[in-house]
Design a protein around this motif. Structure first.
Motif, mmCIF file in Angstrom:
data_model
loop_
_atom_site.group_PDB
_atom_site.id
_atom_site.type_symbol
_atom_site.label_atom_id
_atom_site.label_comp_id
_atom_site.label_asym_id
_atom_site.label_seq_id
_atom_site.Cartn_x
_atom_site.Cartn_y
_atom_site.Cartn_z
ATOM 1 N N LEU A 61 3.940 -13.789 -22.927
ATOM 2 C CA LEU A 61 3.428 -12.425 -23.006
ATOM 3 C C LEU A 61 2.308 -12.206 -21.996
ATOM 4 N N GLU A 62 1.434 -13.179 -21.891
ATOM 5 C CA GLU A 62 0.295 -13.046 -20.977
ATOM 6 C C GLU A 62 0.743 -12.835 -19.543
ATOM 7 N N PHE A 63 1.758 -13.578 -19.119
ATOM 8 C CA PHE A 63 2.153 -13.518 -17.713
ATOM 9 C C PHE A 63 3.229 -12.467 -17.440
ATOM 10 N N VAL A 64 3.994 -12.080 -18.452
ATOM 11 C CA VAL A 64 4.937 -10.973 -18.264
ATOM 12 C C VAL A 64 4.168 -9.669 -18.049
ATOM 13 N N PHE A 65 3.086 -9.500 -18.817
ATOM 14 C CA PHE A 65 2.255 -8.298 -18.689
ATOM 15 C C PHE A 65 0.954 -8.650 -17.959
ATOM 16 N N SER A 66 1.097 -9.274 -16.811
ATOM 17 C CA SER A 66 -0.064 -9.813 -16.098
ATOM 18 C C SER A 66 -1.004 -8.738 -15.565
ATOM 19 N N ASN A 67 -0.543 -7.500 -15.446
ATOM 20 C CA ASN A 67 -1.412 -6.430 -14.967
ATOM 21 C C ASN A 67 -1.947 -5.574 -16.107
ATOM 22 N N ARG A 68 -1.883 -6.110 -17.322
ATOM 23 C CA ARG A 68 -2.463 -5.451 -18.487
ATOM 24 C C ARG A 68 -3.504 -6.377 -19.110
ATOM 25 N N ILE A 69 -4.476 -5.762 -19.792
ATOM 26 C CA ILE A 69 -5.456 -6.534 -20.557
ATOM 27 C C ILE A 69 -4.926 -6.634 -21.973
ATOM 28 N N ILE A 70 -4.505 -7.826 -22.381
ATOM 29 C CA ILE A 70 -3.872 -8.005 -23.684
ATOM 30 C C ILE A 70 -4.771 -8.861 -24.567
ATOM 31 N N ASN A 71 -5.118 -8.341 -25.722
ATOM 32 C CA ASN A 71 -5.862 -9.099 -26.719
ATOM 33 C C ASN A 71 -4.844 -9.759 -27.647
ATOM 34 N N LEU A 72 -4.626 -11.042 -27.429
ATOM 35 C CA LEU A 72 -3.620 -11.782 -28.192
ATOM 36 C C LEU A 72 -4.235 -12.378 -29.448
ATOM 37 N N PHE A 73 -3.533 -12.256 -30.548
ATOM 38 C CA PHE A 73 -4.006 -12.829 -31.804
ATOM 39 C C PHE A 73 -3.485 -14.257 -31.952
ATOM 40 N N ALA A 74 -4.362 -15.153 -32.410
ATOM 41 C CA ALA A 74 -4.002 -16.557 -32.599
ATOM 42 C C ALA A 74 -4.576 -17.036 -33.928
ATOM 43 N N HIS A 75 -4.129 -18.206 -34.364
ATOM 44 C CA HIS A 75 -4.535 -18.766 -35.652
ATOM 45 C C HIS A 75 -6.050 -18.929 -35.718
ATOM 46 N N GLY A 76 -6.640 -18.477 -36.818
ATOM 47 C CA GLY A 76 -8.091 -18.489 -36.965
ATOM 48 C C GLY A 76 -8.733 -19.859 -36.876
ATOM 49 N N ASN A 77 -8.007 -20.920 -37.257
ATOM 50 C CA ASN A 77 -8.578 -22.269 -37.217
ATOM 51 C C ASN A 77 -8.946 -22.709 -35.813
ATOM 52 N N LEU A 78 -8.311 -22.106 -34.803
ATOM 53 C CA LEU A 78 -8.604 -22.482 -33.419
ATOM 54 C C LEU A 78 -10.018 -22.102 -33.013
ATOM 55 N N PHE A 79 -10.666 -21.253 -33.801
ATOM 56 C CA PHE A 79 -11.968 -20.713 -33.419
ATOM 57 C C PHE A 79 -13.119 -21.377 -34.176
ATOM 58 N N ASN A 80 -12.831 -22.433 -34.942
ATOM 59 C CA ASN A 80 -13.876 -23.097 -35.723
ATOM 60 C C ASN A 80 -14.900 -23.804 -34.839
ATOM 61 N N ASN A 81 -14.425 -24.347 -33.716
ATOM 62 C CA ASN A 81 -15.312 -25.011 -32.770
ATOM 63 C C ASN A 81 -16.017 -23.979 -31.887
ATOM 64 N N LYS A 82 -17.328 -24.146 -31.662
ATOM 65 C CA LYS A 82 -18.089 -23.151 -30.904
ATOM 66 C C LYS A 82 -17.573 -22.987 -29.481
ATOM 67 N N ILE A 91 -11.017 -15.177 -22.849
ATOM 68 C CA ILE A 91 -9.718 -14.831 -22.262
ATOM 69 C C ILE A 91 -8.957 -13.862 -23.171
ATOM 70 N N HIS A 92 -9.706 -13.170 -24.034
ATOM 71 C CA HIS A 92 -9.147 -12.112 -24.876
ATOM 72 C C HIS A 92 -8.126 -12.636 -25.885
ATOM 73 N N VAL A 93 -8.427 -13.774 -26.477
ATOM 74 C CA VAL A 93 -7.644 -14.275 -27.605
ATOM 75 C C VAL A 93 -8.481 -14.065 -28.859
ATOM 76 N N ILE A 94 -7.899 -13.429 -29.870
ATOM 77 C CA ILE A 94 -8.616 -12.970 -31.059
ATOM 78 C C ILE A 94 -8.126 -13.746 -32.288
ATOM 79 N N PRO A 95 -9.032 -14.163 -33.178
ATOM 80 C CA PRO A 95 -8.597 -14.893 -34.376
ATOM 81 C C PRO A 95 -7.936 -13.980 -35.396
ATOM 82 N N ALA A 96 -6.914 -14.509 -36.053
ATOM 83 C CA ALA A 96 -6.252 -13.826 -37.167
ATOM 84 C C ALA A 96 -6.121 -14.828 -38.307
ATOM 85 N N TYR A 97 -6.472 -14.406 -39.497
ATOM 86 C CA TYR A 97 -6.478 -15.307 -40.647
ATOM 87 C C TYR A 97 -5.365 -14.940 -41.608
#
Length: 460
Positions: A61-82, A91-97
């Motif tokens: 998705l990131e590279f297909v829409f490379s000329n757009r600013i895309i806020n991608l949602f990813a698993h919330g556990n990935l954001f536990n580390n500072k 890089i506009h990746v947003i946590p989702a729980y």
């Protein structure tokens, strides 16, 4: 492009370009269909896609829409580390729980994250989400969570329903989930305008969300392979990858072109599942024979394609000469790149052992591990040393040439290795094809194919 200068800060921009280069070379071919359906950049858009490959899907998705600013949602556990929290957000990746993995109390965190993205939708930024909420483990479409619909309608409500919010359905399809140099197909469907549901939403919000979600899900399903009979998925998947090649050719399509193979796979799966409803016992027996044939072929150390390969002795000799002539180049390519080929293996085996959705991390692990760790060590570090040691223009030129050829050599070495394996398999089959076990396989395969021919007689 605007995205590179706005979305990517100076510390991210080089990494973005580098990962994109690795991504594009990871596949032998990337096809994007439906570009004409991409809305204007000023539109408020949420991309909704099926999720079948844990890491590869977001990158697609990131590279297909490379000329757009895309806020991608990813698993919330990935954001536990500072550090990871800072890096992903940069890089506009947003946590989702999710309740089933993070607990009900964690769901309140989604409100702030969703609200922030809702505001960005009307400031030239898009959102990207996988409504299945987790990756599937095969070619099927899971149930959709309505979280993305709640976010979309909430964004419209903030604008007093005066501006349209669009959902852009995207279907992602792979010919092989895990192996290097296979194919990726992305199909973009026409956007679903939510403005048609605004009046309904004002009185029956849940109904409006469900109706809009049904349209989005239908659009995604239409352009992907969705095997609904999961109880018999293994047999169906085996048949579409073996007999399905004949089925594809019978419809005038070339099976190595992924878009054609997907079209005929969809037709094949639909027909066989329909036949299963009409004649359940007959199709159940057919599935059993398919699994038996799969096991026999695997135990014999063969792949189905060698059973029907018609390569003549002349071509066998030509290929042998080609392998011999290019063998020195293969060794030259293998020496610096062998670590890239074998480094991901331990992690991939671990994911296989864990099973479930973790098995779908293998392709992404191969790509990211090589991109961020292995390739910098085996390519970039020697290049820096060579440049530091160079004293003449010729030495600088040689260092640059060596470095520039590394991606090509990496691909060539892998292609040579795979082609050589196939060639050896073909020679081995020609040597053992008259033995009793192989003749048994050929007889069972022929009988099964005849049954399938009769089953699909109206479409073949």
């Amino acid at each position: 492009m605007r995205k590179f200068f706005y979305k990517k800060s100076m510390h991210i921009r080089p990494l973005y370009h580098y990962i994109r280069l690795v991504h594009n070379n990871y596949y032998s071919r990337i096809d994007i269909e439906g570009k004409e359906n991409i809305p204007d950049q000023s539109d408020a858009v949420i991309i909704a896609a099926n999720h079948q490959n844990a890491i590869n899907d977001p990158l697609a998705l990131e590279f297909v829409f490379s000329n757009r600013i895309i806020n991608l949602f990813a698993h919330g556990n990935l954001f536990n580390n500072k550090f990871f929290n800072w890096f992903f957000r940069s890089i506009h990746v947003i946590p989702a729980y999710r309740m089933r993995t993070d607990g009900e109390e964690s769901l309140s965190k989604n409100f702030n994250e969703f609200a922030e993205v809702e505001d960005k939708l009307f400031k030239g930024e898009w959102a990207g989400i996988f409504p299945e909420a987790t990756n599937m483990t095969g070619h099927w479409l899971g149930e959709f969570s309505l979280g993305y619909m709640r976010m979309a309608f909430a964004a419209a409500e903030k604008q007093n329903f005066e501006k349209d919010v669009k959902i852009l359905p995207v279907s992602i399809h792979y010919d092989n989930y895990h192996r290097f140099r296979h194919k990726l197909l992305v199909r973009i469907s026409p956007a679903v305008s939510l403005s048609q549901f605004y009046e309904l939403y004002k009185t029956k919000p849940r109904t409006a969300q469900r109706n809009a979600n049904a349209l989005v899900r239908e659009s995604i399903e239409r352009n992907m392979l969705n095997v609904k009979d999961l109880e018999n998925y293994e047999a169906i998947d085996y048949l579409r990858n073996t007999y399905g090649i004949k089925y594809c050719a019978a419809h005038g399509k070339y099976y190595r072109t992924l878009t054609y193979k997907l079209d005929t796979d969809q037709s094949f799966v639909k027909e066989i599942e329909t036949a299963s409803e009409r004649k359940p016992e007959k199709i159940k027996d057919l599935y059993a024979k398919a699994l038996e044939l799969k096991a026999l072929t695997k135990n014999a150390g063969l792949r189905d394609w060698v059973l029907t390969n018609r390569m003549s002795k002349t071509w066998l000799i030509i290929y042998a000469l080609a392998f011999i002539i290019t063998f020195p180049l293969f060794i030259f390519a293998l020496i610096p790149n062998i670590i890239a080929y074998i480094a991901p293996i331990p992690l991939c085996r671990k994911f296989d052992k864990i099973g479930g959705t973790f098995a779908m991390y293998k392709g992404g692990v191969q790509m990211i591990l090589n991109a961020l760790v292995v390739l910098p060590i085996i390519h970039l570090a020697p290049f820096i040393v060579m440049m530091c040691m160079a004293t003449t223009l010729m030495q600088y030129a040689l260092a640059l040439t060596w470095f520039g050829f590394q991606p090509w050599l990496l691909v060539f070495g892998w292609t040579y290795y795979n082609d050589l394996r196939k060639y050896i398999s073909l020679l081995r089959f020609r040597h053992i094809k008259n033995t009793a076990p192989i003749q048994q396989i050929l007889q069972k395969r022929s009988a099964l194919w005849n049954e399938l021919d009769k089953l699909f007689s109206k479409t073949l």
